[in-house]
Design a protein around this motif. Sequence first.
Motif, PDB file in Angstrom:
ATOM      1  N   GLU A  52       0.690  -1.113   0.008  1.00 12.33           N
ATOM      2  CA  GLU A  52      -0.049   0.058  -0.118  1.00 12.33           C
ATOM      3  C   GLU A  52       0.917   1.460  -0.062  1.00 12.33           C
ATOM      4  O   GLU A  52       1.854   1.435   0.675  1.00 12.33           O
ATOM      5  CB  GLU A  52      -0.901  -0.164   1.351  1.00 12.33           C
ATOM      6  CG  GLU A  52      -1.845  -1.026   1.218  1.00 12.33           C
ATOM      7  CD  GLU A  52      -3.104  -0.942   0.172  1.00 12.33           C
ATOM      8  OE1 GLU A  52      -3.364   0.194  -0.037  1.00 12.33           O
ATOM      9  OE2 GLU A  52      -3.607  -2.014  -0.148  1.00 12.33           O
ATOM     10  N   SER A  56      -3.519   5.590  -1.023  1.00 11.19           N
ATOM     11  CA  SER A  56      -4.500   4.429  -1.169  1.00 11.19           C
ATOM     12  C   SER A  56      -4.894   4.280   0.527  1.00 11.19           C
ATOM     13  O   SER A  56      -6.075   3.766   0.710  1.00 11.19           O
ATOM     14  CB  SER A  56      -4.115   3.168  -1.802  1.00 11.19           C
ATOM     15  OG  SER A  56      -2.871   2.650  -1.091  1.00 11.19           O
ATOM     16  N   GLN A  60      -8.711   4.601   2.023  1.00 11.68           N
ATOM     17  CA  GLN A  60      -9.439   3.422   2.684  1.00 11.68           C
ATOM     18  C   GLN A  60      -9.624   4.010   4.148  1.00 11.68           C
ATOM     19  O   GLN A  60     -10.766   3.338   4.645  1.00 11.68           O
ATOM     20  CB  GLN A  60      -8.470   2.200   2.569  1.00 11.68           C
ATOM     21  CG  GLN A  60      -8.175   1.516   1.302  1.00 11.68           C
ATOM     22  CD  GLN A  60      -7.361   0.304   1.375  1.00 11.68           C
ATOM     23  OE1 GLN A  60      -7.197  -0.178   2.678  1.00 11.68           O
ATOM     24  NE2 GLN A  60      -7.195  -0.260   0.357  1.00 11.68           N
ATOM     25  N   TYR A  61      -8.878   4.714   4.767  1.00 13.88           N
ATOM     26  CA  TYR A  61      -9.110   5.144   6.160  1.00 13.88           C
ATOM     27  C   TYR A  61     -10.472   6.149   5.998  1.00 13.88           C
ATOM     28  O   TYR A  61     -11.514   5.933   7.041  1.00 13.88           O
ATOM     29  CB  TYR A  61      -7.749   5.684   6.518  1.00 13.88           C
ATOM     30  CG  TYR A  61      -8.044   6.322   8.207  1.00 13.88           C
ATOM     31  CD1 TYR A  61      -8.275   5.372   8.962  1.00 13.88           C
ATOM     32  CD2 TYR A  61      -8.293   7.765   8.470  1.00 13.88           C
ATOM     33  CE1 TYR A  61      -8.447   5.950  10.437  1.00 13.88           C
ATOM     34  CE2 TYR A  61      -8.489   8.149   9.444  1.00 13.88           C
ATOM     35  CZ  TYR A  61      -8.605   7.128  10.689  1.00 13.88           C
ATOM     36  OH  TYR A  61      -8.608   7.787  11.992  1.00 13.88           O
ATOM     37  N   LYS A  62     -10.336   6.947   5.203  1.00 16.20           N
ATOM     38  CA  LYS A  62     -11.576   7.693   5.150  1.00 16.20           C
ATOM     39  C   LYS A  62     -12.834   7.042   5.009  1.00 16.20           C
ATOM     40  O   LYS A  62     -13.953   7.519   5.278  1.00 16.20           O
ATOM     41  CB  LYS A  62     -11.453   9.070   4.050  1.00 16.20           C
ATOM     42  CG  LYS A  62     -10.326   9.942   4.332  1.00 16.20           C
ATOM     43  CD  LYS A  62      -9.980  10.974   3.576  1.00 16.20           C
ATOM     44  CE  LYS A  62      -8.835  11.882   3.845  1.00 16.20           C
ATOM     45  NZ  LYS A  62      -8.492  12.885   2.935  1.00 16.20           N
ATOM     46  N   ALA A  63     -13.019   5.982   4.045  1.00 20.46           N
ATOM     47  CA  ALA A  63     -13.807   5.117   3.701  1.00 20.46           C
ATOM     48  C   ALA A  63     -14.283   4.178   4.956  1.00 20.46           C
ATOM     49  O   ALA A  63     -15.205   3.566   4.594  1.00 20.46           O
ATOM     50  CB  ALA A  63     -13.707   4.476   2.346  1.00 20.46           C
ATOM     51  N   GLY A  64     -13.563   4.071   5.963  1.00 14.86           N
ATOM     52  CA  GLY A  64     -13.972   3.451   6.987  1.00 14.86           C
ATOM     53  C   GLY A  64     -13.675   1.703   6.906  1.00 14.86           C
ATOM     54  O   GLY A  64     -14.191   1.232   7.523  1.00 14.86           O
ATOM     55  N   ARG A  65     -12.760   1.497   5.986  1.00 12.01           N
ATOM     56  CA  ARG A  65     -12.350   0.257   5.758  1.00 12.01           C
ATOM     57  C   ARG A  65     -11.042  -0.259   6.603  1.00 12.01           C
ATOM     58  O   ARG A  65     -10.502  -1.224   6.547  1.00 12.01           O
ATOM     59  CB  ARG A  65     -11.958  -0.013   4.187  1.00 12.01           C
ATOM     60  CG  ARG A  65     -13.322   0.009   3.427  1.00 12.01           C
ATOM     61  CD  ARG A  65     -13.062  -0.447   2.212  1.00 12.01           C
ATOM     62  NE  ARG A  65     -12.134   0.303   1.278  1.00 12.01           N
ATOM     63  CZ  ARG A  65     -12.723   1.104   0.261  1.00 12.01           C
ATOM     64  NH1 ARG A  65     -13.864   0.973  -0.122  1.00 12.01           N
ATOM     65  NH2 ARG A  65     -11.708   2.205  -0.293  1.00 12.01           N
ATOM     66  N   VAL A  66     -10.541   0.939   7.255  1.00 12.66           N
ATOM     67  CA  VAL A  66      -9.389   0.457   8.250  1.00 12.66           C
ATOM     68  C   VAL A  66      -9.744   0.191   9.544  1.00 12.66           C
ATOM     69  O   VAL A  66     -10.590   1.009  10.201  1.00 12.66           O
ATOM     70  CB  VAL A  66      -8.271   1.659   8.209  1.00 12.66           C
ATOM     71  CG1 VAL A  66      -7.135   1.401   9.158  1.00 12.66           C
ATOM     72  CG2 VAL A  66      -7.710   1.708   6.674  1.00 12.66           C
ATOM     73  N   VAL A  67      -9.337  -1.134  10.220  1.00  5.74           N
ATOM     74  CA  VAL A  67      -9.699  -1.198  11.600  1.00  5.74           C
ATOM     75  C   VAL A  67      -8.653  -1.144  12.665  1.00  5.74           C
ATOM     76  O   VAL A  67      -7.680  -1.542  12.045  1.00  5.74           O
ATOM     77  CB  VAL A  67     -10.269  -3.007  11.515  1.00  5.74           C
ATOM     78  CG1 VAL A  67     -10.492  -3.278  12.849  1.00  5.74           C
ATOM     79  CG2 VAL A  67     -11.188  -3.193  10.494  1.00  5.74           C
ATOM     80  N   ASP A  70      -8.012  -3.982  16.918  1.00  8.00           N
ATOM     81  CA  ASP A  70      -8.569  -5.314  16.691  1.00  8.00           C
ATOM     82  C   ASP A  70      -7.774  -6.223  17.668  1.00  8.00           C
ATOM     83  O   ASP A  70      -6.821  -6.412  17.501  1.00  8.00           O
ATOM     84  CB  ASP A  70      -8.591  -5.718  15.310  1.00  8.00           C
ATOM     85  CG  ASP A  70      -9.434  -7.020  15.230  1.00  8.00           C
ATOM     86  OD1 ASP A  70     -10.231  -7.241  16.129  1.00  8.00           O
ATOM     87  OD2 ASP A  70      -9.691  -7.557  13.937  1.00  8.00           O
TER      88      ASP A  70
END
Length: 78
Positions: A52, A56, A60-67, A70
Amino acid sequence: MPPSPPRPPKFPGSGRPESPNWGVWVMVLLIVGVLAFGFFTPESFGLGPRKENLESFEAQYKAGRVVLNDPKAPWKWC
């Protein structure tokens, strides 16, 4: 008069060998193993983990796909 002895073969190595040539088979298996390892490792043919870049990751962080945080998969330093 005794019969004449049989003639020796012209080439001592000719004819069917008594045992298989194990050295050749070991070399063939080693070569096949190295090639199979090269083809089936995750990094071959671009099938491995993607690297990455910052743009990118931010998308992904702004789209909420980064966890984050966990407990099942803690983050480790590489």
